[in-house]
Enzyme design. Structure first.
Site, mmCIF file in Angstrom:
data_model
loop_
_atom_site.group_PDB
_atom_site.id
_atom_site.type_symbol
_atom_site.label_atom_id
_atom_site.label_comp_id
_atom_site.label_asym_id
_atom_site.label_seq_id
_atom_site.Cartn_x
_atom_site.Cartn_y
_atom_site.Cartn_z
ATOM 1 N N ASP A 67 118.309 69.581 28.619
ATOM 2 C CA ASP A 67 117.815 68.507 29.623
ATOM 3 C C ASP A 67 116.446 68.742 30.172
ATOM 4 O O ASP A 67 116.121 70.140 30.100
ATOM 5 C CB ASP A 67 118.917 68.098 30.528
ATOM 6 C CG ASP A 67 119.580 69.506 31.095
ATOM 7 O OD1 ASP A 67 119.024 70.532 30.965
ATOM 8 O OD2 ASP A 67 120.596 69.118 31.657
ATOM 9 N N ASP A 138 130.966 67.815 39.341
ATOM 10 C CA ASP A 138 131.488 66.574 38.850
ATOM 11 C C ASP A 138 132.033 66.611 37.385
ATOM 12 O O ASP A 138 132.498 65.494 36.709
ATOM 13 C CB ASP A 138 130.647 65.298 39.174
ATOM 14 C CG ASP A 138 129.412 65.319 38.543
ATOM 15 O OD1 ASP A 138 129.028 66.333 37.617
ATOM 16 O OD2 ASP A 138 128.595 64.470 38.877
ATOM 17 N N HIS A 140 129.722 67.114 34.999
ATOM 18 C CA HIS A 140 128.785 66.841 33.848
ATOM 19 C C HIS A 140 128.454 68.008 32.850
ATOM 20 O O HIS A 140 128.438 69.248 33.652
ATOM 21 C CB HIS A 140 127.461 66.232 34.475
ATOM 22 C CG HIS A 140 126.939 67.173 35.386
ATOM 23 N ND1 HIS A 140 126.758 67.105 36.829
ATOM 24 C CD2 HIS A 140 125.847 68.063 35.013
ATOM 25 C CE1 HIS A 140 125.790 68.167 37.277
ATOM 26 N NE2 HIS A 140 125.364 68.538 36.249
ATOM 27 N N GLU A 145 126.281 62.595 33.305
ATOM 28 C CA GLU A 145 127.051 62.457 34.711
ATOM 29 C C GLU A 145 128.285 61.764 34.097
ATOM 30 O O GLU A 145 128.589 60.985 32.889
ATOM 31 C CB GLU A 145 126.390 61.490 35.438
ATOM 32 C CG GLU A 145 125.248 62.077 36.079
ATOM 33 C CD GLU A 145 125.380 63.400 37.006
ATOM 34 O OE1 GLU A 145 126.425 63.593 37.026
ATOM 35 O OE2 GLU A 145 124.497 63.495 38.084
#
Ligand code: GLP
Length: 263
Positions: A67, A138, A140, A145
């Site tokens: 990313d 979280d 990811h 996400e």
């Protein structure tokens, strides 16, 4: 899914370096999938040591980054391209020209075409042999996400406030300095790699590790999509393993595994 519980992150890094060395021995042009964040750092330290000691060469390898932030000035030290240049390219013999990152330089409206080209480039290289992954608090992976499509390909995403706060430490502690937008390999792109290796260290990751390994597969926990893959290794230290219900079974399995199998 194989879960390996190690005493220290350095022990996990040694396992990953061993898997990369085996890959280099097996393939003329191995393709690595590189992650950023704090988690893979022990692996990069170990690869640097192994290359300096002549135990490993990445000269024939290529790499694709998971990313990249959108909107940072070229050469910004927190850009993932720069992180990999600093932590891997400068410390090993991996060639800078062989490292590919999502192209975020153009106008935002040109990004979808650039994302499609990135997926095509991964395919043209023969696909990723070994993909390193961390996990966000979280759940990811990459920057997918919660709510990301489990079949998604490389695309533009918006970060949650929580992820921007988590990553503020790479931006002088200022969450406002963390870009809102990123380009990330999709979950479908990640799942196309031949071997996925997810690492997690510390008790701050214990709950999400338990959810991704032992919870239901759900877009609400993107990393749980790894349960669908045929060759996944999850390497965690004791604090990160502390919420796993089947920890005893994972330890027993690892202890009795024949050494020739590797990870
Ligand atoms: C970022 C990266 C992820 C990484 C995550 C966890 O969001 N895009 O690839 O897994 O951070 O970061 P850390 O390893 O620092 O906990």
């Amino acid at each position: 899914m194989e879960v390996v519980i190690v005493d220290r992150p350095g022990d996990g890094a040694a396992l990953v370096a061993g898997a990369i060395a085996a890959l280099v021995a097996l393939r003329d042009a191995p393709v690595l999938g590189l992650a950023t964040g704090g988690t893979p750092q022990p692996v990069y330290d170990r690869l640097a040591d192994d290359c300096s000691a002549g135990r490993l060469s990445l000269a024939g390898a290529s790499a694709f980054l998971l990313d990249e932030y959108v909107g940072l000035p070229a050469g910004h030290p927190a850009s993932y391209r720069q992180v990999i240049e600093r932590e891997v390219v400068a410390r090993t013999d991996l060639r800078s020209e062989a490292v590919h990152a999502p192209d975020v330089a153009g106008e935002e409206r040109e990004l979808p075409a650039a994302c499609a080209r990135y997926d095509d480039a991964i395919d043209a290289a023969g696909g990723v042999d070994l993909q390193l992954l961390g996990v966000g608090s979280d759940g990811h992976i990459g920057f997918n996400e919660p709510g990301s499509s489990l079949g998604s390909r490389t695309r533009l995403k918006t970060l949650t406030a929580r992820t921007r706060a988590d990553n503020a430490r790479f931006f002088d502690g200022d969450p406002e300095a963390v870009p809102h937008h990123v380009v990330t390999q999709g979950i479908g792109t990640i799942l196309a790699a031949r071997h996925l290796v997810l690492l997690a260290w510390g008790d701050g990751k214990a709950e999400i590790v338990a959810r991704l390994v032992e919870g239901p597969v759900s877009a609400s926990v993107p990393a749980s999509a790894l349960q669908l893959h045929h060759h996944v290794t999850v390497i965690v230290d004791e604090p990160a393993a502390s919420r796993l219900e089947r920890a005893g079974y994972y330890r027993e399995t690892w202890a009795s595994k024949p050494a020739w199998q590797g990870i």
